[in-house]
Design a protein around this motif. Structure first.
Motif, mmCIF file in Angstrom:
data_model
loop_
_atom_site.group_PDB
_atom_site.id
_atom_site.type_symbol
_atom_site.label_atom_id
_atom_site.label_comp_id
_atom_site.label_asym_id
_atom_site.label_seq_id
_atom_site.Cartn_x
_atom_site.Cartn_y
_atom_site.Cartn_z
ATOM 1 N N GLN A 240 1.297 -8.128 15.123
ATOM 2 C CA GLN A 240 1.405 -7.779 13.686
ATOM 3 C C GLN A 240 1.668 -6.290 13.498
ATOM 4 N N MET A 241 1.169 -5.495 14.412
ATOM 5 C CA MET A 241 1.376 -4.046 14.278
ATOM 6 C C MET A 241 2.818 -3.689 14.644
ATOM 7 N N VAL A 242 3.368 -4.433 15.593
ATOM 8 C CA VAL A 242 4.765 -4.201 15.989
ATOM 9 C C VAL A 242 5.716 -4.577 14.843
ATOM 10 N N ASP A 243 5.319 -5.579 14.069
ATOM 11 C CA ASP A 243 6.174 -5.993 12.942
ATOM 12 C C ASP A 243 6.410 -4.860 11.935
ATOM 13 N N LEU A 244 5.558 -3.848 11.983
ATOM 14 C CA LEU A 244 5.727 -2.708 11.064
ATOM 15 C C LEU A 244 6.902 -1.816 11.474
ATOM 16 N N ALA A 245 7.344 -1.981 12.728
ATOM 17 C CA ALA A 245 8.311 -1.011 13.276
ATOM 18 C C ALA A 245 9.726 -1.240 12.761
ATOM 19 N N GLY A 246 10.448 -0.145 12.622
ATOM 20 C CA GLY A 246 11.864 -0.208 12.281
ATOM 21 C C GLY A 246 12.116 0.037 10.800
ATOM 22 N N ALA A 247 13.331 0.493 10.530
ATOM 23 C CA ALA A 247 13.715 0.731 9.139
ATOM 24 C C ALA A 247 15.018 -0.012 8.892
#
Ligand code: ATP
Length: 472
Positions: A240-247
């Motif tokens: 779930q924390m990785v899902d925050l990554a990227g723009a």
């Protein structure tokens, strides 16, 4: 001694040395104690490794103290420990380890010092100091751990693939040490971690979370969190924390990378507090953003309701990570749910009732919430940050004013559910809840005064809507 010990530590080591000599058992101080002494970090426990039976040595050492300390020992592991005030000493016989692929539990056989040092995870953790008469105080450093300490390097004594495959928890430990000590993970060691991330699956969740919490407890947690992400470990242990990554960009409009934003917020809050749970609130404050992300034409990216969805995710994440399911979890959830509220109060013409509501909802956690919100301001524009923080100070002033006036923080409405049931002869149920909420809302909104008489009056009026009369 090649390291700087306190009088007390030297006194204890001296006793251990004599006990070991009596048993004709070579012995050494090893591992974290030696590392931390050289780094001038505080160390509360020391590991002693002996070529022989550690439990026997522990008993012999205990006899040399008055009063005699208790020896706690674990026959299966061949380890024993004694505690002298706040100094804990662990004893273990030197051992060789060989690992089977599917288990983290090695086959252990007695060995010599060199073999024991070879099974240590990092060169900086394999340093030993002799307690033997012939060379008392000599540093035994077969893998140049001292040089690595000086150069701030994390490196495995063996070929990294073997070290990490044997015990994959060491990948987390390496990243944890890098974060705690500000050390660099040497290239081959790093490649070893990246190549073995899948092996983390054989490690119990409790041990993984213990290391994660230690990373979160370090002075600059972003160092360890970013390494977890870049190695790929985070994808396995906390997706779930990785899902925050990227723009993402649409029509030239992007949004910030919420993963790196989160790391910045965690670092910011860590300058303000050592409290693990407030740091967890920072980790999770935007966790609902990926699930709520939308692109609205003409408007840009929105994350409406991410604080509510994020709040709902907290218990699930705590369960999965085997974090406690108690008031700590409820505290984190509350901060996640409320994390936008103080910002919404920085607009002009904010009424007392909005302030009262926040005080009521946050209760005693209001200071922590304000700290989290300040940490959440991560704009690169210095003027913006200054303006936001200035607005925040105004909110703080208003909170103080309203709290002094109305004492809402730990407030309970003057009429309880029990009173309503008693006055109207009602059983517990929906109506009681509705009357109680109406009273609370009216007081928070400033529609009636915060006292018993006004609340009673409203209760009677509200009850009439349900055709209820007080019973005598
Ligand atoms: P801290 O006290 O900060 O947790 P530490 O790793 O030094 O750090 P322990 O976890 O008690 O403390 O470990 C003591 C020593 O045992 C380490 O310094 C290392 O030599 C060895 N050790 C611990 N865990 C492992 C492991 N998984 N693999 C190899 N060696 C280990």
């Amino acid at each position: 001694m090649d390291i700087n010990c306190t009088e007390k530590e030297l006194f204890v080591f001296n006793k251990i040395a004599h006990a070991a000599e009596e048993l004709n058992m070579p012995c050494y101080v090893i591992g974290g104690f030696v590392r931390d002494k050289i780094l001038q970090r505080e160390s509360k426990d020391a590991d002693i490794v002996c070529v022989g039976d550690g439990i026997e040595l522990a008993h012999r050492v205990a006899e040399r103290f008055q009063p005699k300390p208790q020896v706690a020992f674990y026959k299966n592991f061949g380890t024993a420990s004694i505690r002298l005030d706040d100094f804990e000493i662990e004893f273990v016989g030197a051992r060789k380890e060989s690992y089977r692929y599917h288990s983290r539990n090695p086959e252990v056989t007695p060995g010599n010092l060199e073999e024991d040092q070879l099974r240590r995870d990092f060169t900086i953790n394999a340093l030993a100091i002799s307690l033997n008469k012939s060379d008392y105080g000599r540093l035994v450093d077969p893998f140049n751990g001292i040089t690595d300490l000086e150069n701030k390097i994390i490196r495995t004594p063996l070929e990294p693939g073997k070290t990490f495959s044997d015990d994959p928890l060491r990948m987390m430990r390496g990243i944890r040490f890098s974060s705690q000590l500000g050390f660099h993970i040497e290239e081959k060691t790093w490649e070893g971690i990246c190549a073995h991330i899948d092996r983390i699956k054989i490690i119990s969740q409790e041990r993984i979370t213990e290391e994660f919490n230690k990373i979160l407890g370090s002075a600059k947690p972003s160092v360890g969190l970013d390494l977890l992400y870049r190695s790929g470990l985070l994808h396995i242990i906390f997706p779930q924390m990785v899902d925050l990554a990227g723009a993402e960009y649409i029509d030239g409009k992007g949004h910030k990378d919420n993963f790196y934003h989160t790391l910045q917020v965690v670092d910011n809050i860590s300058q303000h507090t050592n409290d693990l749970w407030l740091r967890w609130a920072a980790v999770l404050h935007d966790i609902g953003k990926p699930a709520t992300k939308k692109f609205e034409a003409g408007h840009g990216w929105t994350f409406h309701g991410h604080e509510v969805i994020g709040g709902r995710m907290v218990p699930k994440i705590f369960t999965r990570l085997k974090l406690p399911q108690n008031e700590k979890m409820r505290y984190v959830r509350k901060l996640v749910e409320l994390h936008l509220r103080p910002i919404s109060l920085t607009k002009e013409n904010i009424t007392d009732s909005a302030i009262r509501r926040l005080l009521f909802d946050a209760g005693d956690d209001i200071e922590d919430l304000m700290a989290l919100c300040s940490a959440d301001i991560t704009s690169k524009n210095k003027f913006k940050v200054k303006r936001y923080l200035g607005n925040f100070n105004l909110v703080r002033d208003r909170l103080r004013e309203v709290e002094e006036k109305d004492r809402i923080r730990n407030w309970q409405p003057p009429i309880t559910g029990e009173m309503i049931m008693e006055v109207f002869g009602l059983p517990p149920g929906r109506i009681v809840g509705e009357i109680k909420n109406a009273i609370r809302e009216a007081i928070l909104d400033g529609e009636i005064e915060n006292n018993y008489a006004a609340a009673y009056g409203l209760m009677v009026k509200k009850a009439l809507e349900y055709n209820l009369q007080p019973v005598q």
